[in-house]
Scaffold this active site. Structure first.
Site, PDB file in Angstrom:
ATOM      1  N   ARG A  74      28.543  17.665  23.242  1.00  0.00           N
ATOM      2  CA  ARG A  74      27.596  16.592  22.896  1.00  0.00           C
ATOM      3  C   ARG A  74      26.689  16.949  21.721  1.00  0.00           C
ATOM      4  O   ARG A  74      26.027  16.099  21.146  1.00  0.00           O
ATOM      5  CB  ARG A  74      26.755  16.231  24.143  1.00  0.00           C
ATOM      6  CG  ARG A  74      27.568  15.531  25.219  1.00  0.00           C
ATOM      7  CD  ARG A  74      26.878  15.550  26.582  1.00  0.00           C
ATOM      8  NE  ARG A  74      27.069  16.829  27.273  1.00  0.00           N
ATOM      9  CZ  ARG A  74      26.617  17.101  28.497  1.00  0.00           C
ATOM     10  NH1 ARG A  74      25.929  16.187  29.169  1.00  0.00           N
ATOM     11  NH2 ARG A  74      26.828  18.281  29.050  1.00  0.00           N
ATOM     12  N   THR A  79      31.259  25.477  35.392  1.00  0.00           N
ATOM     13  CA  THR A  79      30.216  26.473  35.665  1.00  0.00           C
ATOM     14  C   THR A  79      30.570  27.331  36.881  1.00  0.00           C
ATOM     15  O   THR A  79      30.183  28.499  36.950  1.00  0.00           O
ATOM     16  CB  THR A  79      28.865  25.766  35.903  1.00  0.00           C
ATOM     17  OG1 THR A  79      29.055  24.714  36.862  1.00  0.00           O
ATOM     18  CG2 THR A  79      28.315  25.171  34.620  1.00  0.00           C
ATOM     19  N   GLY A 130      22.591  28.964  29.880  1.00  0.00           N
ATOM     20  CA  GLY A 130      22.251  29.329  28.504  1.00  0.00           C
ATOM     21  C   GLY A 130      21.621  28.196  27.720  1.00  0.00           C
ATOM     22  O   GLY A 130      21.078  28.419  26.639  1.00  0.00           O
ATOM     23  N   GLU A 169      26.999  15.635  40.707  1.00  0.00           N
ATOM     24  CA  GLU A 169      26.908  15.421  39.260  1.00  0.00           C
ATOM     25  C   GLU A 169      26.789  13.932  38.979  1.00  0.00           C
ATOM     26  O   GLU A 169      27.344  13.103  39.710  1.00  0.00           O
ATOM     27  CB  GLU A 169      28.145  15.998  38.568  1.00  0.00           C
ATOM     28  CG  GLU A 169      28.216  17.510  38.609  1.00  0.00           C
ATOM     29  CD  GLU A 169      26.936  18.165  38.102  1.00  0.00           C
ATOM     30  OE1 GLU A 169      26.612  18.006  36.912  1.00  0.00           O
ATOM     31  OE2 GLU A 169      26.240  18.820  38.905  1.00  0.00           O
ATOM     32  N   ASN A 193      21.608  19.371  25.889  1.00  0.00           N
ATOM     33  CA  ASN A 193      23.008  18.971  25.753  1.00  0.00           C
ATOM     34  C   ASN A 193      23.299  18.296  24.426  1.00  0.00           C
ATOM     35  O   ASN A 193      24.433  18.296  23.971  1.00  0.00           O
ATOM     36  CB  ASN A 193      23.409  18.025  26.887  1.00  0.00           C
ATOM     37  CG  ASN A 193      23.354  18.722  28.238  1.00  0.00           C
ATOM     38  OD1 ASN A 193      23.752  19.874  28.368  1.00  0.00           O
ATOM     39  ND2 ASN A 193      22.818  18.031  29.228  1.00  0.00           N
ATOM     40  N   LYS A 252       9.812  36.827  -7.785  1.00  0.00           N
ATOM     41  CA  LYS A 252      10.937  37.401  -7.038  1.00  0.00           C
ATOM     42  C   LYS A 252      10.987  38.885  -7.279  1.00  0.00           C
ATOM     43  O   LYS A 252      10.866  39.325  -8.426  1.00  0.00           O
ATOM     44  CB  LYS A 252      12.245  36.752  -7.497  1.00  0.00           C
ATOM     45  CG  LYS A 252      13.448  37.176  -6.715  1.00  0.00           C
ATOM     46  CD  LYS A 252      14.702  37.268  -7.571  1.00  0.00           C
ATOM     47  CE  LYS A 252      14.696  38.512  -8.443  1.00  0.00           C
ATOM     48  NZ  LYS A 252      15.946  38.729  -9.176  1.00  0.00           N
ATOM     49  N   TYR A 305       7.423  32.384 -14.466  1.00  0.00           N
ATOM     50  CA  TYR A 305       8.477  32.981 -13.655  1.00  0.00           C
ATOM     51  C   TYR A 305       8.384  34.501 -13.807  1.00  0.00           C
ATOM     52  O   TYR A 305       8.516  35.021 -14.935  1.00  0.00           O
ATOM     53  CB  TYR A 305       9.880  32.503 -14.069  1.00  0.00           C
ATOM     54  CG  TYR A 305      10.931  33.344 -13.381  1.00  0.00           C
ATOM     55  CD1 TYR A 305      11.049  33.296 -11.984  1.00  0.00           C
ATOM     56  CD2 TYR A 305      11.729  34.235 -14.076  1.00  0.00           C
ATOM     57  CE1 TYR A 305      11.954  34.113 -11.321  1.00  0.00           C
ATOM     58  CE2 TYR A 305      12.637  35.053 -13.419  1.00  0.00           C
ATOM     59  CZ  TYR A 305      12.739  34.985 -12.042  1.00  0.00           C
ATOM     60  OH  TYR A 305      13.622  35.803 -11.389  1.00  0.00           O
ATOM     61  N   TYR A 342      17.392  38.503 -16.960  1.00  0.00           N
ATOM     62  CA  TYR A 342      18.833  38.436 -16.796  1.00  0.00           C
ATOM     63  C   TYR A 342      19.461  38.231 -18.161  1.00  0.00           C
ATOM     64  O   TYR A 342      19.117  37.290 -18.886  1.00  0.00           O
ATOM     65  CB  TYR A 342      19.158  37.253 -15.872  1.00  0.00           C
ATOM     66  CG  TYR A 342      20.612  37.114 -15.509  1.00  0.00           C
ATOM     67  CD1 TYR A 342      21.323  38.204 -15.020  1.00  0.00           C
ATOM     68  CD2 TYR A 342      21.257  35.885 -15.634  1.00  0.00           C
ATOM     69  CE1 TYR A 342      22.658  38.069 -14.673  1.00  0.00           C
ATOM     70  CE2 TYR A 342      22.577  35.745 -15.277  1.00  0.00           C
ATOM     71  CZ  TYR A 342      23.282  36.841 -14.798  1.00  0.00           C
ATOM     72  OH  TYR A 342      24.603  36.707 -14.453  1.00  0.00           O
TER      73      TYR A 342
HETATM   74  C1  UD1 Z   1      24.799  21.457  34.700  1.00  0.00           C
HETATM   75  C2  UD1 Z   1      24.876  21.257  36.214  1.00  0.00           C
HETATM   76  C3  UD1 Z   1      23.940  20.122  36.595  1.00  0.00           C
HETATM   77  C4  UD1 Z   1      22.533  20.451  36.163  1.00  0.00           C
HETATM   78  C5  UD1 Z   1      22.469  20.785  34.674  1.00  0.00           C
HETATM   79  C6  UD1 Z   1      21.116  21.339  34.346  1.00  0.00           C
HETATM   80  C7  UD1 Z   1      27.143  21.865  36.904  1.00  0.00           C
HETATM   81  C8  UD1 Z   1      28.472  21.355  37.314  1.00  0.00           C
HETATM   82  N1  UD1 Z   1      26.243  20.942  36.579  1.00  0.00           N
HETATM   83  O1  UD1 Z   1      25.270  20.279  34.088  1.00  0.00           O
HETATM   84  O2  UD1 Z   1      23.970  19.918  38.002  1.00  0.00           O
HETATM   85  O3  UD1 Z   1      21.660  19.365  36.434  1.00  0.00           O
HETATM   86  O4  UD1 Z   1      23.458  21.776  34.326  1.00  0.00           O
HETATM   87  O5  UD1 Z   1      20.924  21.538  32.985  1.00  0.00           O
HETATM   88  O6  UD1 Z   1      26.929  23.060  36.906  1.00  0.00           O
HETATM   89  N2  UD1 Z   1      29.246  26.728  30.980  1.00  0.00           N
HETATM   90  C9  UD1 Z   1      30.063  27.843  31.115  1.00  0.00           C
HETATM   91  N3  UD1 Z   1      31.387  27.645  31.411  1.00  0.00           N
HETATM   92  C10 UD1 Z   1      31.914  26.411  31.559  1.00  0.00           C
HETATM   93  C11 UD1 Z   1      31.073  25.286  31.426  1.00  0.00           C
HETATM   94  C12 UD1 Z   1      29.734  25.490  31.143  1.00  0.00           C
HETATM   95  O7  UD1 Z   1      29.610  28.965  30.980  1.00  0.00           O
HETATM   96  O8  UD1 Z   1      33.113  26.317  31.801  1.00  0.00           O
HETATM   97  C13 UD1 Z   1      27.820  26.942  30.622  1.00  0.00           C
HETATM   98  C14 UD1 Z   1      27.421  26.154  29.403  1.00  0.00           C
HETATM   99  O9  UD1 Z   1      27.605  26.951  28.228  1.00  0.00           O
HETATM  100  C15 UD1 Z   1      25.954  25.851  29.660  1.00  0.00           C
HETATM  101  C16 UD1 Z   1      25.858  25.818  31.187  1.00  0.00           C
HETATM  102  O10 UD1 Z   1      27.027  26.451  31.665  1.00  0.00           O
HETATM  103  O11 UD1 Z   1      25.107  26.865  29.153  1.00  0.00           O
HETATM  104  C17 UD1 Z   1      25.795  24.387  31.724  1.00  0.00           C
HETATM  105  O12 UD1 Z   1      26.926  23.667  31.299  1.00  0.00           O
HETATM  106  P1  UD1 Z   1      26.828  22.144  30.871  1.00  0.00           P
HETATM  107  O13 UD1 Z   1      28.191  21.694  30.525  1.00  0.00           O
HETATM  108  O14 UD1 Z   1      25.767  21.928  29.903  1.00  0.00           O
HETATM  109  O15 UD1 Z   1      26.433  21.489  32.291  1.00  0.00           O
HETATM  110  P2  UD1 Z   1      25.616  20.151  32.528  1.00  0.00           P
HETATM  111  O16 UD1 Z   1      26.519  19.000  32.371  1.00  0.00           O
HETATM  112  O17 UD1 Z   1      24.366  20.156  31.757  1.00  0.00           O
HETATM  113 CA    CA Z   2      23.540  21.425  30.192  1.00  0.00          CA
END
Ligand code: UD1
Ligand code: CA
Length: 488
Positions: A20, A86, A109, A162, A235, A358, A373, A394
């Site tokens: 996104r 996740t 993250g 979700e 996001n 500079k 300059y 230069y």
């Molecule tokens: C997620 C949560 C949601 C919560 C929200 C909070 C899940 C399924 N949903 O949704 O309930 O309200 O965060 O901000 O967990 N990531 C990985 N591996 C993956 C997918 C994602 O490491 O395969 C990491 C992403 O880099 C990111 C974090 O997990 O840092 C969250 O992923 P994202 O896709 O943003 O989840 P949301 O849809 O925001």
């Molecule tokens: Ca997120």
């Protein structure tokens, strides 16, 4: 079993692409306050003094791993495989912790604003309740995009749904999952293996662990974040700007409480690595970026940008753009100055209007006041360069240095053709093109002596306004001479 002495491991989820964001830069590397999103998360995590920090990566894994190492060299990088979600990310992280039996704090993250104090309170609540999982929740006016926390009639957490999988009733719930949780490692290990991918996104959701724990009669709790706004997840670019604004408001407020006068917090942007002394004044529309430090009494702005600069006591910097510059105590810079990397302005010195510098040192009390300059130059103490000084550093092939001694005063509109040296106390005439070294104490003149061709305009431009002005001037001069003769 969780208890107050259980070891703590932190897992940071950073493997997602961040579709996104519509960016070639992985989402967790987008910066706010001068630091990538994941850098903020790592910083907060490390303050909890955990036994280990693991970061799960996949999309652009090398770039993300490099940024992680730059912030926290002790963090362990774990590679997620092709199974999305996740839940899979956490499952892979647990495989890297085979013998770990304690509390696992999972952080996203892309949720950068939750501070260590909030995380510590979450862990404390989790341990006090001996829960299998404790979710950090927040009640938001607009819960769009977040997972909703579903409770039963007596308030017990039942599951997380979700948004894309939620029923109309569930969508109306305003208590959201912040994407931050503490799990008992053993319970998490058992349930994560059972998570499937039958959902709207075909992913292994970490959030499904909550329902599975509940089904297994394991206690799950949700703790509300004290500051709901800090639960913001990034996001898209709209949320990125909002996170940057919230972080900046926090940073500005911190320096204000430390004694800095910041007139307009909304238009003053301060990176998290900058340092501002008490009694500094920052005027509107200023950007204090990178590792900039500003000493007491300095006045910055309006409309100034400082990147990785050092500003001395009582200096003033007005409508200026500066990078990697050192500005001495009581020095003045601007308005409309452009200080590039390697500029060092001595105490009490001046870089003035429409001046670019500079890789140059300008000594104590020395001034480059107007339209100049100055590049690859060393200037001694108490020097004054006339308006329009240009160092021709230069020659089409390489850069050369200009060296100017102490107490040198140069005429207006000089060009210093480097390599060239001007000795102590020397002077130059207006318009000089200085190609040869000037010895100490000499006056350098390079312009041919002026010759006036009398009557040139009357002869060559008769009938013009200029010729008429000359005629009037001559008549006035004649009348003046005549009256002086009468007086005498
Ligand atoms: C997620 C949560 C949601 C919560 C929200 C909070 C899940 C399924 N949903 O949704 O309930 O309200 O965060 O901000 O967990 N990531 C990985 N591996 C993956 C997918 C994602 O490491 O395969 C990491 C992403 O880099 C990111 C974090 O997990 O840092 C969250 O992923 P994202 O896709 O943003 O989840 P949301 O849809 O925001
Ligand atoms: Ca997120």
């Amino acid at each position: 079993m969780s208890n107050s002495t259980a070891p703590l491991a932190v897992v940071v989820l950073a493997a997602g692409q961040g579709t996104r964001m519509k960016s070639s830069l992985p989402k967790v590397l987008h910066p706010i306050g001068g630091v990538p999103l994941v850098g903020h998360v790592l910083h907060h995590a490390r303050r909890l003094a955990p036994q280990s920090v693991l970061v799960v990566v996949r999309h652009e894994r090398d770039r993300v791993a490099e940024a992680v190492a730059a912030t926290d060299p002790d963090a362990v990088i774990v590679d997620q495989d092709d199974v999305p979600g996740t839940g899979r990310a956490v499952e892979i992280a647990l495989e890297a912790l085979p013998d770990f039996d304690g509390d696992v704090l999972v952080l996203s993250g892309d949720v950068p604003l939750l501070e260590a104090s909030t995380l510590a309170r979450l862990i404390e609540a989790h341990r006090a309740r001996t829960a299998a999982a404790t979710i950090l929740s927040a009640v938001l006016d607009d819960a769009t995009g977040y997972g909703r926390i579903i409770r039963d009639a007596d308030g017990t957490v039942v599951k997380i749904v979700e948004q894309k999988d939620a029923s109309p009733d569930e969508v109306r719930v305003t208590e959201i999952n912040a994407g931050v949780y503490v799990f008992r490692a053993s319970s998490l290990r058992t349930q994560i293996a059972r998570v499937g991918t039958t959902n709207a996104q075909g992913e292994k959701y970490l959030t499904d662990v909550v329902g599975l724990l509940r089904d297994a009669a394991e206690p799950v709790a949700a703790e509300a974040a004290p500051d709901a706004a800090a639960a913001l997840g990034v996001n898209d670019r709209v949320q990125l700007a909002e996170a940057a604004r919230l972080l900046n408001a926090r940073t500005v407020r911190r320096w204000q409480l430390e004694g800095a006068s910041i007139l307009d917090p909304a238009t003053t942007w301060i990176d998290v690595d900058a340092t501002i002394a008490p009694d500094v004044t920052i005027l509107p529309n200023s950007y204090i970026l990178g590792a900039t430090t500003i000493a007491t009494g300095a006045v910055i702005g309006p409309d100034s940008t400082l990147r990785d600069c050092e500003v001395g006591e009582d200096a003033t910097v007005t409508r200026t753009d500066a990078t990697l510059a050192v500005i001495g105590a009581r020095a003045t810079v601007g308005p409309f100055s452009y200080l590039r990397a390697g500029t060092r302005l001595g105490d009490g010195g001046k870089i003035g209007t429409f001046v670019e510098t500079k890789n140059s040192t300008i000594g104590e009390g020395s001034k480059v006041p107007h339209l100049s300059y100055i590049g690859d130059t060393t200037i001694g103490a108490r020097v004054n360069l006339g308006a329009g000084a240009i160092t021709a550093n230069y020659d089409d092939l390489t850069k050369h240095r200009t060296e100017i001694g102490d107490e040198v005063h140069t005429g207006s509109h000089n060009v210093f053709v480097a390599p060239v040296r001007i000795g102590d106390g020397a002077k130059t005439g207006a318009g000089a093109v200085v190609r040869k070294d000037v010895p100490a104490g000499a006056l350098a003149l390079s312009v041919a002596p002026q010759r006036n061709v009398e009557g040139w305009v009357e002869k060559n431009r008769p009938g013009t306004g200029a010729a008429e002005a000359v005629a009037r001037s001559r008549a006035a001069q004649k009348a003046d001479d005549g009256s002086q003769e009468e007086d005498g």
